[in-house]
Design a protein around this motif. Sequence first.
Motif, PDB file in Angstrom:
ATOM      1  N   HIS A  64       0.847  -1.200   0.000  1.00  0.00           N
ATOM      2  CA  HIS A  64       0.000   0.000   0.000  1.00  0.00           C
ATOM      3  C   HIS A  64       0.878   1.242   0.000  1.00  0.00           C
ATOM      4  CE1 HIS A  64       0.737   0.680   4.366  1.00  0.00           C
ATOM      5  NE2 HIS A  64       0.855  -0.645   4.361  1.00  0.00           N
ATOM      6  N   TYR A  65       0.302   2.350  -0.456  1.00  0.00           N
ATOM      7  CA  TYR A  65       0.989   3.633  -0.460  1.00  0.00           C
ATOM      8  C   TYR A  65       0.811   4.299   0.892  1.00  0.00           C
ATOM      9  CZ  TYR A  65       1.074   2.799  -5.428  1.00  0.00           C
ATOM     10  OH  TYR A  65       1.282   2.240  -6.653  1.00  0.00           O
ATOM     11  N   VAL A  66       1.772   5.143   1.253  1.00  0.00           N
ATOM     12  CA  VAL A  66       1.768   5.798   2.551  1.00  0.00           C
ATOM     13  C   VAL A  66       1.979   7.295   2.364  1.00  0.00           C
ATOM     14  CG1 VAL A  66       2.913   5.903   4.797  1.00  0.00           C
ATOM     15  CG2 VAL A  66       2.742   3.714   3.604  1.00  0.00           C
ATOM     16  N   ALA A  67       1.191   8.105   3.044  1.00  0.00           N
ATOM     17  CA  ALA A  67       1.401   9.553   3.050  1.00  0.00           C
ATOM     18  C   ALA A  67       2.349   9.891   4.192  1.00  0.00           C
ATOM     19  CB  ALA A  67       0.072  10.268   3.239  1.00  0.00           C
ATOM     20  N   THR A  68       3.276  10.801   3.925  1.00  0.00           N
ATOM     21  CA  THR A  68       4.234  11.221   4.953  1.00  0.00           C
ATOM     22  C   THR A  68       4.253  12.746   5.038  1.00  0.00           C
ATOM     23  OG1 THR A  68       6.107  11.423   3.443  1.00  0.00           O
ATOM     24  CG2 THR A  68       5.732   9.251   4.432  1.00  0.00           C
ATOM     25  N   ILE A  69       5.031  13.268   5.968  1.00  0.00           N
ATOM     26  CA  ILE A  69       5.188  14.716   6.073  1.00  0.00           C
ATOM     27  C   ILE A  69       6.392  15.195   5.273  1.00  0.00           C
ATOM     28  CG2 ILE A  69       3.996  14.892   8.282  1.00  0.00           C
ATOM     29  CD1 ILE A  69       6.713  15.048   9.662  1.00  0.00           C
ATOM     30  N   GLU A  70       7.038  14.269   4.535  1.00  0.00           N
ATOM     31  CA  GLU A  70       8.175  14.599   3.683  1.00  0.00           C
ATOM     32  C   GLU A  70       7.762  14.536   2.208  1.00  0.00           C
ATOM     33  OE1 GLU A  70      12.001  12.735   5.791  1.00  0.00           O
ATOM     34  OE2 GLU A  70      10.483  11.253   5.263  1.00  0.00           O
ATOM     35  N   TYR A  71       8.370  15.415   1.386  1.00  0.00           N
ATOM     36  CA  TYR A  71       8.122  15.369  -0.054  1.00  0.00           C
ATOM     37  C   TYR A  71       8.531  14.005  -0.591  1.00  0.00           C
ATOM     38  CZ  TYR A  71       8.300  16.493  -4.964  1.00  0.00           C
ATOM     39  OH  TYR A  71       8.073  16.487  -6.299  1.00  0.00           O
ATOM     40  N   PRO A  72       7.785  13.343  -1.451  1.00  0.00           N
ATOM     41  CA  PRO A  72       6.634  13.786  -2.227  1.00  0.00           C
ATOM     42  C   PRO A  72       5.289  13.608  -1.527  1.00  0.00           C
ATOM     43  CG  PRO A  72       7.254  11.630  -3.005  1.00  0.00           C
ATOM     44  CD  PRO A  72       8.212  12.008  -1.899  1.00  0.00           C
ATOM     45  N   TYR A  73       5.258  13.352  -0.241  1.00  0.00           N
ATOM     46  CA  TYR A  73       4.057  13.264   0.590  1.00  0.00           C
ATOM     47  C   TYR A  73       3.170  12.050   0.305  1.00  0.00           C
ATOM     48  CZ  TYR A  73       5.558  18.080   1.061  1.00  0.00           C
ATOM     49  OH  TYR A  73       6.318  19.188   1.244  1.00  0.00           O
ATOM     50  N   THR A  74       2.908  11.763  -0.970  1.00  0.00           N
ATOM     51  CA  THR A  74       2.054  10.613  -1.328  1.00  0.00           C
ATOM     52  C   THR A  74       2.743   9.791  -2.418  1.00  0.00           C
ATOM     53  OG1 THR A  74       0.807  11.978  -2.889  1.00  0.00           O
ATOM     54  CG2 THR A  74      -0.093  11.776  -0.667  1.00  0.00           C
ATOM     55  N   VAL A  75       2.000   9.272  -3.360  1.00  0.00           N
ATOM     56  CA  VAL A  75       2.522   8.362  -4.388  1.00  0.00           C
ATOM     57  C   VAL A  75       3.678   9.007  -5.156  1.00  0.00           C
ATOM     58  CG1 VAL A  75       1.935   6.995  -6.413  1.00  0.00           C
ATOM     59  CG2 VAL A  75       0.259   7.295  -4.594  1.00  0.00           C
ATOM     60  N   GLY A  76       4.836   8.364  -5.145  1.00  0.00           N
ATOM     61  CA  GLY A  76       6.024   8.906  -5.792  1.00  0.00           C
ATOM     62  C   GLY A  76       6.202   8.483  -7.233  1.00  0.00           C
ATOM     63  N   CYS A  77       5.471   7.492  -7.700  1.00  0.00           N
ATOM     64  CA  CYS A  77       5.636   6.992  -9.071  1.00  0.00           C
ATOM     65  C   CYS A  77       4.456   7.347  -9.965  1.00  0.00           C
ATOM     66  CB  CYS A  77       5.815   5.475  -9.057  1.00  0.00           C
ATOM     67  SG  CYS A  77       7.333   4.953  -8.270  1.00  0.00           S
ATOM     68  N   PHE A  78       3.664   8.291  -9.552  1.00  0.00           N
ATOM     69  CA  PHE A  78       2.517   8.689 -10.373  1.00  0.00           C
ATOM     70  C   PHE A  78       3.032   9.496 -11.547  1.00  0.00           C
ATOM     71  CE2 PHE A  78      -0.957  11.535 -11.552  1.00  0.00           C
ATOM     72  CZ  PHE A  78      -1.948  10.617 -11.748  1.00  0.00           C
ATOM     73  N   HIS A  79       2.695   9.066 -12.750  1.00  0.00           N
ATOM     74  CA  HIS A  79       3.137   9.750 -13.957  1.00  0.00           C
ATOM     75  C   HIS A  79       1.941   9.996 -14.857  1.00  0.00           C
ATOM     76  CE1 HIS A  79       7.366   9.122 -13.069  1.00  0.00           C
ATOM     77  NE2 HIS A  79       7.022   7.905 -12.677  1.00  0.00           N
ATOM     78  N   GLY A  80       2.014  11.036 -15.611  1.00  0.00           N
ATOM     79  CA  GLY A  80       0.952  11.344 -16.556  1.00  0.00           C
ATOM     80  C   GLY A  80       1.447  12.358 -17.559  1.00  0.00           C
ATOM     81  N   THR A  81       0.581  12.719 -18.465  1.00  0.00           N
ATOM     82  CA  THR A  81       0.901  13.702 -19.472  1.00  0.00           C
ATOM     83  C   THR A  81       0.055  14.940 -19.230  1.00  0.00           C
ATOM     84  OG1 THR A  81       1.332  11.931 -21.054  1.00  0.00           O
ATOM     85  CG2 THR A  81       0.990  14.138 -21.958  1.00  0.00           C
ATOM     86  N   PRO A  82       0.688  16.073 -18.967  1.00  0.00           N
ATOM     87  CA  PRO A  82      -0.095  17.279 -18.731  1.00  0.00           C
ATOM     88  C   PRO A  82      -0.797  17.733 -20.001  1.00  0.00           C
ATOM     89  CG  PRO A  82       2.240  17.799 -18.792  1.00  0.00           C
ATOM     90  CD  PRO A  82       2.111  16.309 -18.884  1.00  0.00           C
TER      91      PRO A  82
END
Length: 67
Positions: free
Chosen positions: A35-53
């Motif tokens: 599972h993914y974990v939110a933290t108080i450090e950057y990137p805070y949530t999912v670090g491998c999320f990629h997309g096309t703006p």
Amino acid sequence: MKSADGTLPTNTALDACHGTTSVVLWDGKPTRIYHYVATIEYPYTVGCFHGTPITVTHASTLRRANR
């Protein structure tokens, strides 16, 4: 979510995608799961999320694209 010893998770405890495998409640049962974990450090949530703006020049363009 704090660990059993009361500490908050840090990036060093997580993989590159900001996830880990541990026991969590799933459908009311303790289950070992990735599972993914939110933290108080950057990137805070999912670090491998990629997309096309995309560039939206008008709000109605966005509404049509999401139908």
